[in-house]
Design an enzyme around this catalytic site. Structure first.
Site, PDB file in Angstrom:
ATOM      1  CD  GLN A 148      -0.933  -0.599   3.701  1.00  0.00           C
ATOM      2  OE1 GLN A 148      -2.143  -0.436   3.752  1.00  0.00           O
ATOM      3  NE2 GLN A 148      -0.285  -1.265   4.644  1.00  0.00           N
ATOM      4  CE1 TYR A 177     -10.807   2.957  14.115  1.00  0.00           C
ATOM      5  CE2 TYR A 177      -8.987   2.104  15.431  1.00  0.00           C
ATOM      6  CZ  TYR A 177      -9.857   1.977  14.370  1.00  0.00           C
ATOM      7  OH  TYR A 177      -9.783   0.863  13.555  1.00  0.00           O
ATOM      8  CG  ASP A 201      -2.291   2.538  14.607  1.00  0.00           C
ATOM      9  OD1 ASP A 201      -2.386   2.462  15.838  1.00  0.00           O
ATOM     10  OD2 ASP A 201      -3.167   2.132  13.833  1.00  0.00           O
ATOM     11  CD  GLU A 220       0.414  -3.994   9.978  1.00  0.00           C
ATOM     12  OE1 GLU A 220       0.486  -4.000   8.733  1.00  0.00           O
ATOM     13  OE2 GLU A 220      -0.591  -3.625  10.610  1.00  0.00           O
ATOM     14  CG  ASP A 255      -1.733 -13.002   5.131  1.00  0.00           C
ATOM     15  OD1 ASP A 255      -2.687 -12.775   5.890  1.00  0.00           O
ATOM     16  OD2 ASP A 255      -1.872 -13.277   3.930  1.00  0.00           O
ATOM     17  CB  CYS A 256      -3.717 -11.761  10.310  1.00  0.00           C
ATOM     18  SG  CYS A 256      -5.137 -11.353   9.286  1.00  0.00           S
ATOM     19  CG  ASP A 276      -6.895  -1.344  13.987  1.00  0.00           C
ATOM     20  OD1 ASP A 276      -7.925  -0.737  13.675  1.00  0.00           O
ATOM     21  OD2 ASP A 276      -5.797  -0.779  14.146  1.00  0.00           O
ATOM     22  CE1 TYR A 351     -10.254   7.690  11.438  1.00  0.00           C
ATOM     23  CE2 TYR A 351     -12.226   6.344  11.592  1.00  0.00           C
ATOM     24  CZ  TYR A 351     -10.853   6.455  11.577  1.00  0.00           C
ATOM     25  OH  TYR A 351     -10.087   5.329  11.684  1.00  0.00           O
ATOM     26  CD  GLU A 353     -16.876   9.509   7.904  1.00  0.00           C
ATOM     27  OE1 GLU A 353     -17.966   9.440   7.295  1.00  0.00           O
ATOM     28  OE2 GLU A 353     -15.812   9.178   7.369  1.00  0.00           O
TER      29      GLU A 353
END
Length: 367
Positions: A148, A177, A201, A220, A255-256, A276, A351, A353
């Site tokens: 990404q 959050y 994060d 992660e 990879d989970c 998450d 966010y 929102e």
């Protein structure tokens, strides 16, 4: 750095417009600026007049017969003098319209200029498709990982913001959050086994470690997210990402899905699983969208490693996306084991929102 600036000025009249009268009334303002005029006239659809300046800036004047008059101005410069020219033209048009049609004007609206192509991108859409301009003043980090694009941008209000492939993930201001996806302070993590899926994060890991768990395992896939956040999101992650292993936690760069399958095969169980990884997909075609397929797989595998009295926490999406959230809740009825759930709505500052969070647990069977 120079950028294109798009300014607007809108007039809504109380009655159908005399398009020719509006055009004739405004033409002198553009002529005073020495702008070249081109006019398009549609018998039933009004006028479009384009005015081009010698410096390359231009204005579009669109006059609709039902009473809507729109002015769009675009210039390309980092020169304050050029901006003042645009503002001057906008002011003159507004003054002239009020002179001509004061009693007929129902509403006048001008918006802040949209800056396009600048060194810093301040515009990011909300989940429900509204455009938000953030007060971003610095690009702190911008790299492409194998998975990404990773950006960390600085906001005057929210601190550093993590943005993954165009989606606002978390800002340093967003403890709400992290608290919500951990159960909003209602859970006792003391001595518990916790599995975090994603969370690069470091915010969830940092907060849970404070609560004296037995062991936290965070999975992660993207090392570069961890590296960027360790350096530039320390208000969120503290020092917890400085090492991949601590006294009561470990971080697996994997990879989970294979990890979940391995844990299920080994019979390893957790008191809490915190997902998450991704929000509920906006797409409303669960059978066709691969993200829904991924989400269902994660849910099923997570239930297999969740203790019978354990809890699974995850984010949903924007509270306005009622159809997508309803579809998610329908997916919960299709898991290999029956589950129950509750949800809460939380204001996450960056966010802009309201955001929905879910708590899911295995349905207790009657004895």
């Amino acid at each position: 750095m120079a950028a294109a600036r798009h300014s607007t000025l809108d007039f809504l009249l109380r009655a159908p417009a005399d398009c020719n009268a509006v055009l004739k009334g405004l033409q002198p303002v553009f002529q005073e600026q020495g702008m070249t005029e081109t006019i398009h006239n549609w018998e039933d659809h009004g006028y479009l007049a384009t005015y081009i300046n010698k410096n390359g800036s231009f204005s579009n004047l669109r006059i609709y017969p039902h009473g809507l008059v729109l002015l769009d101005l675009q210039s390309y410069s980092d020169d304050m003098e050029r901006r003042d020219e645009v503002d001057h033209l906008r002011n003159k048009i507004e003054e002239r319209m009020k002179e001509l049609f004061r009693s007929s004007i129902k509403r006048v609206k001008r918006l802040p200029a949209v800056v396009r192509g600048g060194a810093i991108d301040r515009y990011w859409p909300t989940a429900d498709g509204r455009l938000v301009e953030y007060d971003i003043d610095q690009v702190v980090y911008d790299e492409d990982s194998p998975y990404q694009n990773i950006k960390i941008l600085h906001s005057k209000q929210f601190g550093n913001i993590l943005i993954l492939s165009g989606d606002v993930n978390l800002a340093e201001s967003d403890l709400a959050y992290t608290q919500a996806i951990m159960g909003s302070g209602k859970e006792d993590y003391t001595g518990k086994e916790v599995l975090i899926l994603g969370g690069g994060d470091g915010g969830i890991l940092y907060e849970i470690v404070k609560l004296k768990p037995k062991m936290v395992t965070m999975v992660e896939i993207d090392q570069m997210v961890i590296d960027g956040c360790r350096k530039y999101m320390r208000k969120t992650c503290g020092d917890v990402l400085d090492n991949l292993k601590g006294e009561c936690y470990q971080v697996l760069i994997e990879d989970c899905i294979p990890v979940l399958k391995r844990y299920a095969k080994e019979g390893r169980m957790f008191d809490y699983v915190i997902n998450d990884l991704t929000a509920v997909p906006i797409s409303t075609s669960p059978e066709e969208d691969s993200t829904w397929e991924f989400l269902r797989l994660i849910l099923d595998l997570s239930m297999k490693v969740l203790k019978h009295d354990g809890k699974y926490f995850t984010q949903g999406n924007c509270v306005n996306l009622i159809e997508a959230l309803t579809l998610y809740e329908e997916q919960l009825s299709r898991l290999y084991c029956p589950v129950e759930f509750s949800k809460e709505t939380v204001c996450v500052p960056s966010y802009m929102e309201l955001w929905v969070f879910y708590t899911i647990w295995k349905k207790r069977t009657e004895v």
